[in-house]
Design a protein around this motif. Structure first.
Motif, mmCIF file in Angstrom:
data_model
loop_
_atom_site.group_PDB
_atom_site.id
_atom_site.type_symbol
_atom_site.label_atom_id
_atom_site.label_comp_id
_atom_site.label_asym_id
_atom_site.label_seq_id
_atom_site.Cartn_x
_atom_site.Cartn_y
_atom_site.Cartn_z
ATOM 1 N N ILE A 175 64.333 64.238 21.350
ATOM 2 C CA ILE A 175 63.015 64.374 20.724
ATOM 3 C C ILE A 175 62.238 63.082 20.914
ATOM 4 N N LYS A 176 61.024 63.202 21.447
ATOM 5 C CA LYS A 176 60.128 62.045 21.567
ATOM 6 C C LYS A 176 59.084 62.182 20.474
ATOM 7 N N ILE A 177 58.909 61.120 19.699
ATOM 8 C CA ILE A 177 57.941 61.133 18.598
ATOM 9 C C ILE A 177 56.961 59.986 18.821
ATOM 10 N N GLN A 178 55.680 60.336 18.886
ATOM 11 C CA GLN A 178 54.655 59.328 19.110
ATOM 12 C C GLN A 178 53.413 59.650 18.302
ATOM 13 N N ASN A 179 52.728 58.596 17.887
ATOM 14 C CA ASN A 179 51.458 58.731 17.194
ATOM 15 C C ASN A 179 50.391 58.233 18.160
ATOM 16 N N ASP A 180 49.577 59.152 18.676
ATOM 17 C CA ASP A 180 48.593 58.793 19.694
ATOM 18 C C ASP A 180 47.576 57.767 19.207
ATOM 19 N N SER A 181 47.394 57.652 17.892
ATOM 20 C CA SER A 181 46.438 56.671 17.375
ATOM 21 C C SER A 181 47.074 55.291 17.173
ATOM 22 N N ASN A 182 48.405 55.186 17.333
ATOM 23 C CA ASN A 182 49.097 53.895 17.248
ATOM 24 C C ASN A 182 50.197 53.873 18.301
ATOM 25 N N GLN A 183 49.881 53.371 19.474
ATOM 26 C CA GLN A 183 50.840 53.390 20.577
ATOM 27 C C GLN A 183 51.784 52.190 20.569
ATOM 28 N N GLU A 184 51.709 51.369 19.516
ATOM 29 C CA GLU A 184 52.587 50.202 19.418
ATOM 30 C C GLU A 184 54.002 50.578 18.987
ATOM 31 N N SER A 185 54.178 51.773 18.423
ATOM 32 C CA SER A 185 55.489 52.186 17.943
ATOM 33 C C SER A 185 55.701 53.670 18.206
ATOM 34 N N ALA A 186 56.816 53.988 18.860
ATOM 35 C CA ALA A 186 57.189 55.369 19.152
ATOM 36 C C ALA A 186 58.714 55.452 19.126
ATOM 37 N N PHE A 187 59.239 56.666 19.030
ATOM 38 C CA PHE A 187 60.683 56.872 18.984
ATOM 39 C C PHE A 187 61.121 57.847 20.065
ATOM 40 N N LEU A 188 62.308 57.598 20.580
ATOM 41 C CA LEU A 188 63.018 58.553 21.417
ATOM 42 C C LEU A 188 64.354 58.742 20.716
ATOM 43 N N CYS A 189 64.655 59.967 20.304
ATOM 44 C CA CYS A 189 65.830 60.224 19.466
ATOM 45 C C CYS A 189 66.700 61.304 20.089
ATOM 46 N N SER A 190 68.000 61.141 19.950
ATOM 47 C CA SER A 190 68.905 62.221 20.333
ATOM 48 C C SER A 190 69.858 62.493 19.175
ATOM 49 N N ILE A 191 70.215 63.744 19.069
ATOM 50 C CA ILE A 191 71.094 64.204 18.000
ATOM 51 C C ILE A 191 72.246 64.957 18.661
ATOM 52 N N ILE A 192 73.456 64.428 18.476
ATOM 53 C CA ILE A 192 74.648 65.037 19.059
ATOM 54 C C ILE A 192 75.526 65.517 17.909
ATOM 55 N N GLU A 193 75.702 66.815 17.819
ATOM 56 C CA GLU A 193 76.554 67.378 16.772
ATOM 57 C C GLU A 193 77.971 67.496 17.312
ATOM 58 N N ILE A 194 78.910 66.895 16.576
ATOM 59 C CA ILE A 194 80.319 67.010 16.930
ATOM 60 C C ILE A 194 81.052 67.555 15.718
ATOM 61 N N LYS A 195 82.331 67.762 15.839
ATOM 62 C CA LYS A 195 83.115 68.336 14.750
ATOM 63 C C LYS A 195 82.947 67.520 13.469
ATOM 64 N N ASN A 196 82.424 68.142 12.424
ATOM 65 C CA ASN A 196 82.285 67.566 11.087
ATOM 66 C C ASN A 196 81.330 66.382 10.968
ATOM 67 N N SER A 197 80.590 66.043 12.020
ATOM 68 C CA SER A 197 79.640 64.942 11.908
ATOM 69 C C SER A 197 78.541 65.049 12.967
ATOM 70 N N THR A 198 77.539 64.209 12.815
ATOM 71 C CA THR A 198 76.400 64.192 13.729
ATOM 72 C C THR A 198 76.111 62.752 14.128
ATOM 73 N N ILE A 199 75.944 62.532 15.432
ATOM 74 C CA ILE A 199 75.608 61.215 15.976
ATOM 75 C C ILE A 199 74.097 61.189 16.200
#
Length: 174
Positions: A124-148
């Motif tokens: 997931i890429k998350i960005q605020n077009d009105s503030n390009q100084e900070s954005a996130f690139l996130c990944s979520i990996i679900e494994i047995k009994n937990s999430t990375i």
């Protein structure tokens, strides 16, 4: 106060005490960690140009990654179960960037599904077009009994520059 320091700085022969601090060990490129249930170990391969970042009680690991306009912060966390769920986490990240929450349907439309040796993960890429100084690139990996959760924080320019490297890193999880 200074007299106390001077008194305790000298030994009985009136010589100044000196101390040696051991040199830090070099960075290890592959780090193996064990999930919370201790039954599902996972590891990843760190790119050569990534530098180990500061420690945190919440993070399994932190990295600093240089790009043309600065340094990106990468964090790896692992929580039991779904770690609060997709919608709650994405909307918390959106709020950090000054964005309004989204429905789970909108989040699902905006994310990509990628593959690692642990299985599929959400990107997931998350960005605020009105503030390009900070954005996130996130990944979520679900494994047995937990999430990375793997999150990169940088300017939008940095996120765009480092996106392929981030995906390669996330895909290295095994």
């Amino acid at each position: 106060f200074i007299i106390i320091i001077i008194c305790f700085s000298c030994n009985k022969d009136k010589y100044v005490k000196t101390y040696t601090i051991p040199k830090l060990q070099p960075i290890i490129e592959t780090v193996a960690l064990t999930a919370h249930d201790n039954k599902k170990p996972f590891s990843w391969t760190t790119p050569d140009n990534w530098i180990v970042g500061g420690n945190s009680s919440m993070r399994l690991a932190s990295f600093n990654v240089s790009y043309d306009g600065g340094i990106a912060d990468v964090s790896i966390t692992n929580f039991s179960g779904d770690g609060g769920g997709l919608k709650a986490n994405v909307n918390r990240w959106r709020k950090q960037l000054g964005l309004q929450p989204q429905s789970e349907e909108m989040i699902n439309k905006s994310m990509l599904i990628k593959t690692s040796k642990l299985g599929e993960y959400k990107l997931i890429k998350i960005q605020n077009d009105s503030n390009q100084e900070s954005a996130f690139l996130c990944s979520i990996i679900e494994i047995k009994n937990s999430t990375i959760f793997i999150k990169m924080k940088a300017s939008l320019e940095g996120i765009n520059q480092l996106e392929n490297e981030f995906i390669k890193f996330c895909s290295s999880f095994k």
